[in-house]
Design a protein around this motif. Sequence first.
Motif, short mmCIF file in Angstrom:
data_model
loop_
_atom_site.label_atom_id
_atom_site.label_comp_id
_atom_site.label_asym_id
_atom_site.label_seq_id
_atom_site.Cartn_x
_atom_site.Cartn_y
_atom_site.Cartn_z
N GLY A 213 0.81 -1.20 0.00
CA GLY A 213 0.00 0.00 0.00
C GLY A 213 0.84 1.25 0.00
N THR A 214 2.00 1.19 -0.61
CA THR A 214 2.96 2.29 -0.59
C THR A 214 3.31 2.68 -2.02
N ASP A 215 3.04 3.91 -2.37
CA ASP A 215 3.31 4.40 -3.72
C ASP A 215 4.68 5.06 -3.76
N PHE A 216 5.43 4.79 -4.80
CA PHE A 216 6.76 5.36 -4.97
C PHE A 216 6.75 6.88 -4.87
N GLN A 217 5.72 7.48 -5.46
CA GLN A 217 5.68 8.95 -5.49
C GLN A 217 5.48 9.56 -4.11
N THR A 218 4.98 8.77 -3.16
CA THR A 218 4.71 9.32 -1.83
C THR A 218 5.90 9.19 -0.89
N LEU A 219 6.93 8.49 -1.30
CA LEU A 219 8.09 8.31 -0.43
C LEU A 219 8.91 9.59 -0.37
N GLY A 220 9.22 10.02 0.84
CA GLY A 220 10.14 11.15 0.99
C GLY A 220 11.57 10.71 0.71
N THR A 221 12.46 11.66 0.54
CA THR A 221 13.85 11.33 0.22
C THR A 221 14.52 10.55 1.34
N THR A 222 14.07 10.75 2.57
CA THR A 222 14.68 10.02 3.69
C THR A 222 14.27 8.57 3.72
N GLN A 223 13.20 8.22 3.02
CA GLN A 223 12.74 6.83 2.97
C GLN A 223 13.28 6.09 1.76
N ARG A 224 14.04 6.77 0.96
CA ARG A 224 14.59 6.13 -0.23
C ARG A 224 15.94 5.51 0.10
N ALA A 225 16.63 5.03 -0.89
CA ALA A 225 17.82 4.23 -0.65
C ALA A 225 18.97 4.72 -1.52
N ARG A 226 20.12 4.08 -1.31
CA ARG A 226 21.29 4.46 -2.12
C ARG A 226 21.04 4.21 -3.60
N ARG A 227 20.34 3.12 -3.87
CA ARG A 227 20.09 2.74 -5.26
C ARG A 227 18.66 2.24 -5.39
N THR A 228 18.12 2.34 -6.60
CA THR A 228 16.72 2.01 -6.84
C THR A 228 16.60 1.04 -8.01
N ILE A 229 15.68 0.08 -7.85
CA ILE A 229 15.26 -0.78 -8.96
C ILE A 229 13.78 -0.50 -9.17
N PHE A 230 13.43 -0.10 -10.38
CA PHE A 230 12.06 0.32 -10.68
C PHE A 230 11.44 -0.67 -11.65
N THR A 231 10.30 -1.27 -11.27
CA THR A 231 9.64 -2.25 -12.13
C THR A 231 8.26 -1.77 -12.59
N GLY A 232 7.94 -0.52 -12.30
CA GLY A 232 6.67 0.04 -12.75
C GLY A 232 6.77 0.59 -14.16
N PRO A 233 5.72 1.27 -14.63
CA PRO A 233 5.75 1.86 -15.97
C PRO A 233 6.84 2.92 -16.09
N ILE A 234 7.69 2.78 -17.08
CA ILE A 234 8.82 3.69 -17.22
C ILE A 234 8.36 5.13 -17.47
N ASP A 235 7.23 5.30 -18.16
CA ASP A 235 6.77 6.67 -18.42
C ASP A 235 6.28 7.32 -17.13
N ALA A 236 5.74 6.52 -16.20
CA ALA A 236 5.29 7.07 -14.93
C ALA A 236 6.48 7.56 -14.10
N TYR A 237 7.61 6.84 -14.18
CA TYR A 237 8.80 7.27 -13.43
C TYR A 237 9.20 8.68 -13.84
N PHE A 238 9.05 9.00 -15.11
CA PHE A 238 9.44 10.31 -15.61
C PHE A 238 8.24 11.25 -15.77
N ASP A 239 7.18 10.99 -15.00
CA ASP A 239 5.99 11.85 -14.98
C ASP A 239 5.42 12.07 -16.38
N HIS A 240 5.52 11.03 -17.23
CA HIS A 240 4.94 11.07 -18.58
C HIS A 240 5.40 12.30 -19.36
N CYS A 241 6.67 12.65 -19.20
CA CYS A 241 7.16 13.90 -19.79
C CYS A 241 7.11 13.89 -21.32
N TYR A 242 7.17 12.73 -21.94
CA TYR A 242 7.07 12.65 -23.40
C TYR A 242 5.68 12.19 -23.86
#
Length: 385
Positions: A213-242
């Motif tokens: 029940g945790t959305d990537f976009q809601t995580l603060g920077t302190t809850q993130r990690a040194r490195r990230t593996i992202f398996t969601g939609p790639i366009d969502a990661y970049f806020d659908h910029c294209y």
Amino acid sequence: MYDWLIVGAGFAGSVLAERLARDRNERVLLIDRRDHIGGNAYDCLNDDGLLIHQYGPHIFHTNAKPIFDYLSRFTPWRPYEHRVLAEVDGQRVPIPINLDTINQLYGLDLSSEELQRWFAERAEPVAEIRTAEDVVVSVVGRELYEKFFRGYTRKQWGRDPSQLDKSVTARVPTRTDRDNRYFTDTYQAMPKHGYTEMFRAMLDHPNITVALGTDFQTLGTTQRARRTIFTGPIDAYFDHCYGALPYRSLRFEHVTRNETWHQPVAVVNYPQTEEFTRVTEYKHLTGQVHDRTALTYEYPAAEGDPYYPIPCPEHQALFKRYEQRALAVPDVWFVGRLATYRYYNMDQIVGQALATFRRIDEAVPRQAHRSASAGKLNEASLALT
């Protein structure tokens, strides 16, 4: 601080979480916006005590022994060979098309050799195989294409096969023998206790924290990690910029019927009739003994959760723009069907995740940790139902 944040608890994310935690002794925060692990392979007991696949049937098959051996660490298996019927011209016949399909449909008594000639007489020459339509008509001709493929594909994808990449129909072979198995892979089986139990065993490690029940976009920077593996939609990661990458979605109607069995095989396809594409009866898959039976009716949809990347050249061109941007992001890996905009089978995703782990292990220095239990984030989310 975690060593790794992994977004998505399906096959790609869970395999990488297990490998990083167990093999490298590194701390992983695995999150998913849904309230369960397993991604689209999640299964559960319905209100009647029948084991169902919440997001439609998932049948495991592979020719890769290393992939089968890896998953065997987390589950025993139930041998299962998948068979599918298609309701065509008022009859239920085997799909993929084989010798019995043609003999039954047309009232013939052809041999395998005669069927090869029968197909050849109907096949249409295609100079270059580019589309899903080209694949079929070049092998079996226009009539079988119309009966088995065109209607089903248009329902599934919302487009005519002539507008889709050849990979769509190339996945379904045509046979001249009587082999009525949907897959011919060396390893065909179902997790004996279900996919969710397999994922639970995979993620059972003190270095893995699961936050549901945790959305990537809601995580603060302190809850993130040194490195990230992202398996969601790639366009969502970049806020659908294209712009948004197009996907097909699915709607599922789950029902229980007061009968022991409803259909002779696990899946019946409906290429000519009905709004749904197929009906799945899970007891064929699971081997469960029950006096009632659970079915899922599957309706393709234009809106909803992303399930299938729509394969055509313009969508690939848009994905390539996102891919180039992703390659420039440090310490982030994009893995899985949605992150790489490819229609992968489950074993292919596991293979991709294991290959990604090997690349990470070669390129990223290991963090030095004591063997210790990681803290749990969002403790209430860990009741995996």
